[in-house]
Motif scaffolding. Structure first.
Motif, short mmCIF file in Angstrom:
data_model
loop_
_atom_site.label_atom_id
_atom_site.label_comp_id
_atom_site.label_asym_id
_atom_site.label_seq_id
_atom_site.Cartn_x
_atom_site.Cartn_y
_atom_site.Cartn_z
N GLU A 108 0.85 -1.19 0.00
CA GLU A 108 0.00 0.00 0.00
C GLU A 108 0.88 1.24 0.00
O GLU A 108 1.59 1.49 0.98
CB GLU A 108 -0.90 0.00 1.23
CG GLU A 108 -1.78 -1.23 1.31
CD GLU A 108 -2.40 -1.44 2.69
OE1 GLU A 108 -3.50 -2.00 2.72
OE2 GLU A 108 -1.79 -1.04 3.70
N PRO A 109 0.87 2.03 -1.07
CA PRO A 109 1.72 3.22 -1.12
C PRO A 109 1.54 4.16 0.08
O PRO A 109 2.52 4.70 0.59
CB PRO A 109 1.31 3.90 -2.43
CG PRO A 109 0.83 2.76 -3.29
CD PRO A 109 0.15 1.81 -2.33
N TYR A 110 0.31 4.35 0.54
CA TYR A 110 0.08 5.22 1.70
C TYR A 110 0.86 4.73 2.91
O TYR A 110 1.51 5.52 3.61
CB TYR A 110 -1.41 5.30 2.02
CG TYR A 110 -1.73 6.12 3.23
CD1 TYR A 110 -1.76 7.51 3.16
CD2 TYR A 110 -1.97 5.52 4.47
CE1 TYR A 110 -2.03 8.28 4.29
CE2 TYR A 110 -2.25 6.27 5.59
CZ TYR A 110 -2.28 7.65 5.49
OH TYR A 110 -2.54 8.41 6.61
N ALA A 111 0.82 3.45 3.18
CA ALA A 111 1.53 2.89 4.32
C ALA A 111 3.04 3.02 4.12
O ALA A 111 3.78 3.33 5.06
CB ALA A 111 1.14 1.43 4.52
N PHE A 112 3.52 2.81 2.90
CA PHE A 112 4.95 2.94 2.61
C PHE A 112 5.41 4.37 2.91
O PHE A 112 6.37 4.58 3.64
CB PHE A 112 5.24 2.60 1.15
CG PHE A 112 6.68 2.79 0.77
CD1 PHE A 112 7.59 1.77 0.94
CD2 PHE A 112 7.12 4.00 0.23
CE1 PHE A 112 8.92 1.94 0.59
CE2 PHE A 112 8.44 4.18 -0.12
CZ PHE A 112 9.35 3.15 0.06
N TRP A 113 4.72 5.36 2.36
CA TRP A 113 5.13 6.75 2.54
C TRP A 113 4.92 7.23 3.97
O TRP A 113 5.63 8.12 4.44
CB TRP A 113 4.43 7.66 1.53
CG TRP A 113 4.94 7.40 0.15
CD1 TRP A 113 4.25 6.85 -0.89
CD2 TRP A 113 6.26 7.64 -0.34
NE1 TRP A 113 5.06 6.73 -1.99
CE2 TRP A 113 6.31 7.22 -1.69
CE3 TRP A 113 7.42 8.16 0.22
CZ2 TRP A 113 7.46 7.31 -2.47
CZ3 TRP A 113 8.57 8.25 -0.55
CH2 TRP A 113 8.58 7.83 -1.88
N SER A 114 3.99 6.66 4.69
CA SER A 114 3.80 7.01 6.10
C SER A 114 4.99 6.59 6.94
O SER A 114 5.26 7.16 7.99
CB SER A 114 2.53 6.35 6.64
OG SER A 114 1.39 6.89 6.01
N ASN A 115 5.71 5.57 6.51
CA ASN A 115 6.88 5.08 7.24
C ASN A 115 8.20 5.57 6.66
O ASN A 115 9.26 5.21 7.16
CB ASN A 115 6.87 3.54 7.25
CG ASN A 115 5.83 2.99 8.19
OD1 ASN A 115 6.05 2.93 9.38
ND2 ASN A 115 4.70 2.61 7.66
N ALA A 116 8.16 6.35 5.61
CA ALA A 116 9.41 6.80 4.98
C ALA A 116 10.17 7.74 5.91
O ALA A 116 9.60 8.53 6.64
CB ALA A 116 9.10 7.50 3.66
N ALA A 117 11.49 7.62 5.88
CA ALA A 117 12.39 8.41 6.71
C ALA A 117 13.73 8.50 5.99
O ALA A 117 13.92 7.86 4.96
CB ALA A 117 12.55 7.74 8.08
N PRO A 118 14.69 9.30 6.51
CA PRO A 118 15.98 9.39 5.84
C PRO A 118 16.66 8.04 5.62
O PRO A 118 17.30 7.83 4.60
CB PRO A 118 16.80 10.28 6.78
CG PRO A 118 15.78 11.12 7.47
CD PRO A 118 14.58 10.24 7.63
N SER A 119 16.55 7.13 6.57
CA SER A 119 17.07 5.78 6.41
C SER A 119 15.87 4.85 6.49
O SER A 119 15.08 4.93 7.42
CB SER A 119 18.07 5.44 7.52
OG SER A 119 18.44 4.08 7.44
N LEU A 120 15.74 3.98 5.52
CA LEU A 120 14.54 3.15 5.44
C LEU A 120 14.91 1.69 5.28
O LEU A 120 15.50 1.30 4.28
CB LEU A 120 13.68 3.61 4.26
CG LEU A 120 12.30 2.99 4.12
CD1 LEU A 120 11.46 3.24 5.36
CD2 LEU A 120 11.60 3.55 2.90
N GLY A 121 14.57 0.91 6.29
CA GLY A 121 14.78 -0.53 6.22
C GLY A 121 13.51 -1.21 5.77
O GLY A 121 12.47 -0.59 5.60
N SER A 122 13.60 -2.49 5.58
CA SER A 122 12.45 -3.24 5.10
C SER A 122 12.21 -4.45 5.98
O SER A 122 13.14 -5.16 6.33
CB SER A 122 12.68 -3.70 3.66
OG SER A 122 11.62 -4.49 3.23
#
Length: 174
Positions: A111-125
């Motif tokens: 879900e793009p909304y959920a992805f961008w809600s968690n985006a930060a300078p460093s992004l793990g998966s």
């Protein structure tokens, strides 16, 4: 682990705090010695649920996982809004799903909304790559977009909107 009960139990009543001071002094001295011996070493502070996001630790390391609170979209938006005023570089993780179980795992919708809600300078998966049915093409697209804009995380932080969160009762908390 919460060390406070152990520190308190170790100190007599008129010397409370001495064991904690010695622990923190040793902790910081250890990192200082690592950095003296290896000046190019990068240290991830593992923020311990956010409890180690203090100024002295941040002088020596960066929290690439800023809190144990993971994945929920609204909470991460709020966390990014607040922490970015104080910590210029920090990280978190995403599974790109708003209803993921804690720490992800299993089949989760992308879900793009959920992805961008968690985006930060460093992004793990936290994607469980053993699950073949996940929409990996959509994930590649989202991570590609994040890489294109990631350079903007290195500038000053100026929120474009006020912090607002709708509570469960429908009231707005500002």
């Amino acid at each position: 682990m919460d060390p406070l009960p152990y520190w308190r139990a170790n100190d007599p009543p008129d010397r409370q705090g001495i064991t904690e001071i010695k622990h923190v002094t040793g902790y910081l001295a250890y990192w200082d010695e690592l950095r003296r011996r290896h000046p190019d070493m990068l240290i991830d502070s593992c923020a311990s649920g956010g409890r180690r996001n203090d100024l002295e630790t941040l002088r020596r390391a960066v929290p690439l996982w800023r809190s144990d609170y993971a994945y929920e979209a609204t909470g991460h938006q709020c966390m990014t809004y607040g922490i970015s005023f104080w910590i210029p570089y920090h990280g978190t993780g995403t599974v790109a799903s708003a209803n993921a179980p804690y720490y992800g795992g299993g089949l989760t919708p992308v879900e793009p909304y959920a992805f961008w809600s968690n985006a930060a300078p460093s992004l793990g998966s936290g994607i469980d790559i053993r699950v073949k049915e996940i929409d990996y093409a959509a994930l590649r697209l989202l991570y590609g977009q994040w890489r294109q804009i990631s350079e903007f995380y290195y500038g000053d932080y100026y929120p474009l909107t006020l912090y607002e969160r709708i509570t469960a009762s429908g009231c707005m908390a500002v």
